[in-house]
Design a protein around this motif. Structure first.
Motif, short mmCIF file in Angstrom:
data_model
loop_
_atom_site.label_atom_id
_atom_site.label_comp_id
_atom_site.label_asym_id
_atom_site.label_seq_id
_atom_site.Cartn_x
_atom_site.Cartn_y
_atom_site.Cartn_z
N ILE A 73 0.86 -1.19 0.00
CA ILE A 73 0.00 0.00 0.00
C ILE A 73 0.89 1.24 0.00
O ILE A 73 1.66 1.46 0.93
CB ILE A 73 -0.95 0.00 1.21
N GLY A 74 0.77 2.02 -1.07
CA GLY A 74 1.56 3.24 -1.20
C GLY A 74 0.79 4.44 -0.71
O GLY A 74 -0.12 4.33 0.12
N ASP A 75 1.15 5.61 -1.23
CA ASP A 75 0.48 6.84 -0.85
C ASP A 75 -1.02 6.74 -1.11
O ASP A 75 -1.46 6.09 -2.06
CB ASP A 75 1.05 8.03 -1.64
N THR A 76 -1.78 7.41 -0.26
CA THR A 76 -3.23 7.39 -0.39
C THR A 76 -3.75 8.82 -0.31
O THR A 76 -3.45 9.54 0.62
CB THR A 76 -3.86 6.55 0.75
N ALA A 77 -4.53 9.20 -1.31
CA ALA A 77 -5.18 10.51 -1.32
C ALA A 77 -6.67 10.28 -1.08
O ALA A 77 -7.28 9.44 -1.72
CB ALA A 77 -4.95 11.21 -2.65
N VAL A 78 -7.23 11.04 -0.15
CA VAL A 78 -8.63 10.88 0.22
C VAL A 78 -9.40 12.13 -0.16
O VAL A 78 -9.00 13.25 0.18
CB VAL A 78 -8.77 10.63 1.74
N VAL A 79 -10.49 11.94 -0.88
CA VAL A 79 -11.42 13.02 -1.19
C VAL A 79 -12.65 12.74 -0.34
O VAL A 79 -13.33 11.74 -0.53
CB VAL A 79 -11.78 13.06 -2.69
N ALA A 80 -12.90 13.62 0.63
CA ALA A 80 -13.99 13.35 1.58
C ALA A 80 -14.39 14.63 2.29
O ALA A 80 -13.61 15.56 2.41
CB ALA A 80 -13.53 12.32 2.61
N PRO A 81 -15.62 14.63 2.82
CA PRO A 81 -16.01 15.73 3.70
C PRO A 81 -15.09 15.72 4.92
O PRO A 81 -14.57 14.68 5.31
CB PRO A 81 -17.45 15.38 4.10
N LYS A 82 -14.88 16.87 5.51
CA LYS A 82 -13.93 17.00 6.60
C LYS A 82 -14.17 16.01 7.73
O LYS A 82 -13.24 15.39 8.23
CB LYS A 82 -13.96 18.43 7.15
N LYS A 83 -15.41 15.80 8.13
CA LYS A 83 -15.71 14.89 9.25
C LYS A 83 -15.29 13.45 8.91
O LYS A 83 -14.70 12.76 9.73
CB LYS A 83 -17.19 14.96 9.61
N THR A 84 -15.60 13.00 7.70
CA THR A 84 -15.22 11.65 7.28
C THR A 84 -13.71 11.52 7.26
O THR A 84 -13.14 10.53 7.73
CB THR A 84 -15.78 11.34 5.88
N TYR A 85 -13.03 12.53 6.74
CA TYR A 85 -11.58 12.51 6.66
C TYR A 85 -10.95 12.44 8.05
O TYR A 85 -10.03 11.66 8.29
CB TYR A 85 -11.08 13.74 5.92
N GLU A 86 -11.47 13.23 8.98
CA GLU A 86 -10.93 13.22 10.34
C GLU A 86 -11.10 11.86 10.99
O GLU A 86 -10.19 11.35 11.65
CB GLU A 86 -11.60 14.31 11.18
N TYR A 87 -12.25 11.22 10.81
CA TYR A 87 -12.50 9.89 11.35
C TYR A 87 -11.51 8.89 10.77
O TYR A 87 -10.89 8.11 11.49
CB TYR A 87 -13.95 9.47 11.04
N LEU A 111 -5.57 13.34 -7.55
CA LEU A 111 -4.93 12.54 -8.59
C LEU A 111 -3.62 13.19 -9.04
O LEU A 111 -2.61 12.50 -9.21
CB LEU A 111 -5.87 12.33 -9.77
N SER A 112 -3.62 14.49 -9.18
CA SER A 112 -2.38 15.19 -9.56
C SER A 112 -1.30 14.97 -8.52
O SER A 112 -0.14 14.75 -8.86
CB SER A 112 -2.64 16.70 -9.71
N TRP A 113 -1.68 15.01 -7.24
CA TRP A 113 -0.72 14.78 -6.17
C TRP A 113 -0.14 13.37 -6.26
O TRP A 113 1.07 13.17 -6.19
CB TRP A 113 -1.37 14.99 -4.80
N LEU A 114 -1.01 12.37 -6.46
CA LEU A 114 -0.54 10.99 -6.56
C LEU A 114 0.40 10.81 -7.75
O LEU A 114 1.44 10.15 -7.63
CB LEU A 114 -1.71 10.02 -6.68
#
Length: 120
Positions: A73-87, A111-114
């Motif tokens: 498992i490499g780098d992971t970028a998450v697109v999520a509402p702030k509450k979901t991301y914090e959890y 995606l650009s970051w990855l």
């Protein structure tokens, strides 16, 4: 439901929608494992903007998969509402203190970051 899409050789997009179950994780596991077998380390773009929640068996399947495939498992970028991301960040950092998870407001930035990261 979890939708799988292979973006390129080493980047997989997982689009989460609705209430996520263990069966949802099991349904994409073979596809992810095939990419891992072909390339080694896989980067993930996880779109969680449409998640309604996670069943306990989904959490179990996620942890089980992560333990089995930690080295792949490499780098992971998450697109999520702030509450979901914090959890997610709290949960993942409890298990994997060195995990790299970043919040993005839109999938294109993630995606650009990855793609900009050095090959894992």
């Amino acid at each position: 439901m979890i939708y799988f899409k292979q973006i390129d050789k080493k980047i997989v997009e997982l689009d989460f929608s609705g209430e996520i179950t263990g069966e949802d994780y099991k349904s994409v596991k073979p596809q992810i494992e095939k990419v891992m077998a072909d390339t080694g380390t896989v980067k993930f773009l996880m779109d969680m903007t449409n998640v309604k929640g996670f069943k306990l068996d989904a959490v179990y399947q996620d942890i089980k998969f992560d333990v089995e495939h930690f080295k792949n498992i490499g780098d992971t970028a998450v697109v999520a509402p702030k509450k979901t991301y914090e959890y997610m960040t709290k949960a993942i950092n409890t298990i994997y203190p060195g995990a790299k998870i970043f919040h993005f407001d839109e999938a294109n930035s993630a995606l650009s970051w990855l793609k900009g990261q050095a090959a894992a």
